[in-house]
Design a protein around this motif. Structure first.
Motif, mmCIF file in Angstrom:
data_model
loop_
_atom_site.group_PDB
_atom_site.id
_atom_site.type_symbol
_atom_site.label_atom_id
_atom_site.label_comp_id
_atom_site.label_asym_id
_atom_site.label_seq_id
_atom_site.Cartn_x
_atom_site.Cartn_y
_atom_site.Cartn_z
ATOM 1 N N GLY A 28 -2.748 -6.607 -1.857
ATOM 2 C CA GLY A 28 -3.486 -5.593 -2.557
ATOM 3 C C GLY A 28 -3.197 -4.139 -2.524
ATOM 4 N N LEU A 29 -2.968 -3.870 -1.037
ATOM 5 C CA LEU A 29 -2.638 -2.596 -0.828
ATOM 6 C C LEU A 29 -1.097 -2.033 -1.084
ATOM 7 C CD1 LEU A 29 -4.812 -2.100 2.692
ATOM 8 C CD2 LEU A 29 -5.257 -1.369 0.439
ATOM 9 N N ALA A 30 -0.115 -3.187 -0.997
ATOM 10 C CA ALA A 30 0.993 -2.914 -1.339
ATOM 11 C C ALA A 30 1.379 -2.724 -2.865
ATOM 12 C CB ALA A 30 1.727 -3.781 -0.526
ATOM 13 N N ALA A 31 0.354 -3.136 -3.705
ATOM 14 C CA ALA A 31 0.542 -3.517 -5.077
ATOM 15 C C ALA A 31 0.986 -2.265 -5.680
ATOM 16 C CB ALA A 31 -0.752 -3.770 -5.843
ATOM 17 N N GLY A 32 1.799 -2.319 -6.804
ATOM 18 C CA GLY A 32 2.188 -1.154 -7.644
ATOM 19 C C GLY A 32 3.775 -1.202 -8.072
ATOM 20 N N ALA A 34 7.073 -4.489 -7.337
ATOM 21 C CA ALA A 34 7.459 -5.789 -6.971
ATOM 22 C C ALA A 34 7.021 -5.985 -5.621
ATOM 23 C CB ALA A 34 8.866 -5.969 -7.234
ATOM 24 N N THR A 35 6.013 -6.649 -5.314
ATOM 25 C CA THR A 35 5.238 -6.926 -4.170
ATOM 26 C C THR A 35 6.107 -8.149 -3.368
ATOM 27 O OG1 THR A 35 3.320 -6.027 -4.837
ATOM 28 C CG2 THR A 35 3.251 -7.264 -2.734
ATOM 29 N N ALA A 36 6.328 -7.905 -2.162
ATOM 30 C CA ALA A 36 7.294 -8.769 -1.493
ATOM 31 C C ALA A 36 6.188 -10.143 -1.124
ATOM 32 C CB ALA A 36 7.555 -8.526 0.081
ATOM 33 N N LEU A 111 4.362 -5.252 4.892
ATOM 34 C CA LEU A 111 4.245 -5.666 3.336
ATOM 35 C C LEU A 111 4.590 -4.522 2.608
ATOM 36 C CD1 LEU A 111 4.320 -8.356 1.580
ATOM 37 C CD2 LEU A 111 2.047 -7.792 1.200
ATOM 38 N N VAL A 112 4.195 -3.283 2.719
ATOM 39 C CA VAL A 112 4.587 -2.064 2.179
ATOM 40 C C VAL A 112 5.961 -1.857 2.223
ATOM 41 C CG1 VAL A 112 4.259 0.542 1.964
ATOM 42 C CG2 VAL A 112 2.027 -0.904 2.142
ATOM 43 N N THR A 113 6.383 -1.704 3.415
ATOM 44 C CA THR A 113 7.877 -1.768 4.029
ATOM 45 C C THR A 113 8.950 -2.587 2.875
ATOM 46 O OG1 THR A 113 7.356 -0.658 5.974
ATOM 47 C CG2 THR A 113 9.579 -1.196 5.626
#
Length: 136
Positions: A28-32, A34-36, A111-113
């Protein structure tokens, strides 16, 4: 157009619910974009507390998108189980690595990275850097 391979993330916890919740939070925090992939590997096959080499290996295969897999573990025996799988060499995807990182903050940073397209070394480093986050 072919999608770039992404580093996958495996969250190893003694609790299925904890692993799944942290995976949802990080996603959810990495969304925006193509989330790994963030795949939970929590608890035992019968739903109890503990760790399972089989569940971890299966989660790693599901998280593998061709750029490696970074595993984060919550507590001692989860770490030992992942280390054993890494030492065996054939249960986890090639290039799999265990990050020495806090479970929640490390998962989000990793996950963001990974979602930004970084390689496995950078994803693990981002997770490990989460130890330096200050809350005061």
């Amino acid at each position: 157009m072919t999608a770039q391979p992404q580093v996958g993330l495996v969250l190893v916890s003694h609790s299925r619910e904890v692993a799944e919740s942290v995976a949802r939070l990080a996603t959810g925090l990495a969304a925006g974009g193509a989330t790994a992939p963030a795949v939970a590997a929590g608890g035992t096959p019968d739903g109890g507390l503990g760790t399972s080499a089989e569940l971890i290996a299966d989660a790693a295969r599901r998280a593998d998108r061709g750029a490696g897999v970074v595993l984060l573990a919550d507590l001692g025996s989860a770490v030992l189980t992942v280390r054993t799988l890494l030492a065996e060499g054939d249960e986890l995807p090639p290039g799999a690595r265990l990050a020495d990182a806090p479970f929640v903050e490390g998962a989000v940073a990793a996950l963001v990275t990974a979602s930004a397209g970084a390689d496995a070394a950078a994803v693990a480093a981002a997770a490990e850097e989460a130890y330096t986050y200050r809350k005061t």
